[in-house]
Design an enzyme around this catalytic site. Structure first.
Site, mmCIF file in Angstrom:
data_model
loop_
_atom_site.group_PDB
_atom_site.id
_atom_site.type_symbol
_atom_site.label_atom_id
_atom_site.label_comp_id
_atom_site.label_asym_id
_atom_site.label_seq_id
_atom_site.Cartn_x
_atom_site.Cartn_y
_atom_site.Cartn_z
ATOM 1 N N CYS A 50 0.816 -1.212 0.000
ATOM 2 C CA CYS A 50 0.000 0.000 0.000
ATOM 3 C C CYS A 50 0.849 1.261 0.000
ATOM 4 O O CYS A 50 0.344 2.340 -0.319
ATOM 5 C CB CYS A 50 -0.963 0.001 1.187
ATOM 6 S SG CYS A 50 -0.144 0.026 2.790
ATOM 7 N N ALA A 190 -12.044 -8.447 2.567
ATOM 8 C CA ALA A 190 -11.724 -9.652 3.339
ATOM 9 C C ALA A 190 -10.339 -10.180 2.997
ATOM 10 O O ALA A 190 -10.063 -11.370 3.160
ATOM 11 C CB ALA A 190 -12.786 -10.735 3.088
ATOM 12 N N GLY A 191 -9.476 -9.282 2.518
ATOM 13 C CA GLY A 191 -8.095 -9.664 2.235
ATOM 14 C C GLY A 191 -7.266 -9.693 3.501
ATOM 15 O O GLY A 191 -7.789 -9.625 4.618
ATOM 16 N N SER A 194 -7.644 -6.411 5.720
ATOM 17 C CA SER A 194 -8.979 -6.350 6.317
ATOM 18 C C SER A 194 -9.163 -7.439 7.366
ATOM 19 O O SER A 194 -9.766 -7.215 8.419
ATOM 20 C CB SER A 194 -10.051 -6.492 5.227
ATOM 21 O OG SER A 194 -9.965 -5.438 4.297
#
Length: 441
Positions: A50, A190-191, A194
């Site tokens: 990120c 939902a990775g 997360s």
């Protein structure tokens, strides 16, 4: 051949540019394939998180390698080369090794000491292995980086110097909105990021945990594991109005929560009395999931990658960071020595193979001249000749391996090849036989 890294991170580029340059999984795969097809590179791996995008390659030409890798990053990120270039950094040979080892230890992270980067480095190596773009050098480099990172976390208190980005972000929210316990939480995505956020929130004792994801099965599995409930992705806007805290980290290329959607949720909360505190939002996605305009929305408090970067800029450095830096420096030296020594191994193997061929030829010649030689005597002569050759080669080959591990040691391999008139093709054949990518498409 030498390792080269060209990249950009939160330390070199504004978050807005990193957001635009973020790579999809498909773009990462194509980037690796194109890097390998480029003339200067024989191996490639990409580390994309990120807050960083780095392309590693094994190259034989520095300037050509920098130009090619920069062009490929521009091409696959969609950011023009002229705009991208001022924010790129370049590391070569030992500096590239030092950089990756520092990254693996969390020294280059937005939150110093965070351990999530190790999983991302592991994923980068796995992708390179899957696509057969990571050969011997990058396999060795990335695997050693993982070991160095684990060593730093086990031998020092670097974990105390910082937290994972998830924990740091939640702490930033809690400083404004109060304790997490008792809150109603919506997690979008939902990775790995997360899931880590959801697990952290569940341990914190939130009242309700809702998971929404485009792939419903993943949301349902994660919710079941943590005692929450799954919601349809299309129902996110509705769930938003009843949440106290929202964590979003998806792989979407566009906004998941725009200003209008968040404003509507805030209005609903106010009208229904769902909460007196501002709606807290933590956006960990790159590119961003939540519209940056939400920063100016009354009744909402947004923490995103950009604000986390500002909050961590003045964070105090733990004393353990110095210990980690010493570990990194020592490991860089050891890795360099091992790689330099490894480069001479094919030459030594080729020399011993040539010597064995000479011994075999001379023994065959002896058999032709003395066909009636007693078998026991022939065996003794054979062993004696081989022992003599082994003893003559032992000291110089051991010493040349030691010398090759020192800076500038590559010249010893060249000298050995020249002195013994070794066939370059024979040396290359040994190298190919030891290549982990040999035989792969």
């Amino acid at each position: 051949m030498s390792v080269l890294v060209v990249g950009l991170s939160h330390r070199s580029a504004p978050v807005s540019l990193l957001e635009r340059a973020a790579l999809t999984d498909e773009a990462k795969a194509k980037l690796l394939q194109d890097a390998l097809a480029a003339e200067p590179a024989t191996e490639a791996a990409v580390l994309a998180t990120c807050n960083r995008i780095e392309l590693y390659a094994d190259v034989d030409k520095f300037h050509a390698g920098v130009a090619e890798l920069s062009m490929l990053l521009s091409l696959h990120s969609g950011v023009g080369l002229e705009e991208l270039t001022p924010y790129l950094y370049v590391h070569y040979e030992d500096r590239a090794v030092h950089h990756l080892f520092s990254v693996a230890c969390g020294l280059d992270s937005m939150v110093v000491g965070e351990g999530q980067i190790l999983g991302q480095i592991k994923d980068a190596l796995a992708l390179g292995q899957e696509l057969h773009t990571a050969g011997r050098l990058l396999n060795d480099l990335f695997q050693q980086a993982l070991r160095v990172g684990k060593r730093a976390h086990s031998e020092t208190g670097i974990d105390r110097a910082g937290q994972s980005l998830v924990t740091f972000g939640l702490d930033q929210l809690a400083a404004t909105t109060g304790p997490l316990a008792g809150k109603r939480v919506l997690v979008v995505g939902a990775g790995s990021m997360s899931s880590l956020a959801a697990a952290t929130l569940a341990r914190a004792g939130v009242t309700e945990l809702v998971i929404a994801n485009r792939t419903a099965d993943r949301a349902e599995r994660l919710a079941a594991q943590l005692g929450g409930r799954a919601a349809d992705f299309d129902a996110v806007a509705g769930e938003l109005a009843s949440a106290d805290l929202v964590v979003s980290c998806t792989g979407a290329t566009g906004l998941v929560l725009d200003h209008t959607t968040v404003a509507a949720a805030v209005a609903t909360r106010t009208a229904t009395g769902a909460g007196t505190a501002p709606l807290a939002l933590l956006d960990l996605a790159m590119p961003r999931d939540v519209d940056a305009a939400v920063h100016g929305l009354e009744g909402a408090h947004l923490v995103d990658i950009e604000s986390l970067a500002e909050a961590s800029a003045d964070a105090p450095m733990a004393a353990d960071v110095d210990e980690v830096r010493k570990i990194v420096a020592a490991e860089v030296g050891a890795f360099g020595a091992a790689q330099r020594a490894a480069r001479i191994t094919p030459t030594v193997v080729a020399l011993r193979a040539m010597a064995a061929d000479v011994v075999t030829g001379e023994l065959t010649r002896l058999d032709g001249r003395l066909p009636d030689l007693d078998e026991k005597l022939r065996s003794e002569i054979t062993q004696t000749v081989r022992r003599v050759v082994d003893k003559l080669l032992h000291a110089p080959t051991v010493r040349v391996k030691q010398l090759a591990g020192e800076p500038g040691g590559a010249g010893y391999a060249d000298a050995l090849r020249e002195l013994f008139d070794l066939d370059p093709q024979a040396v290359a054949a040994v190298s190919r036989a030891d290549d982990p990518n040999r035989g792969r498409p």
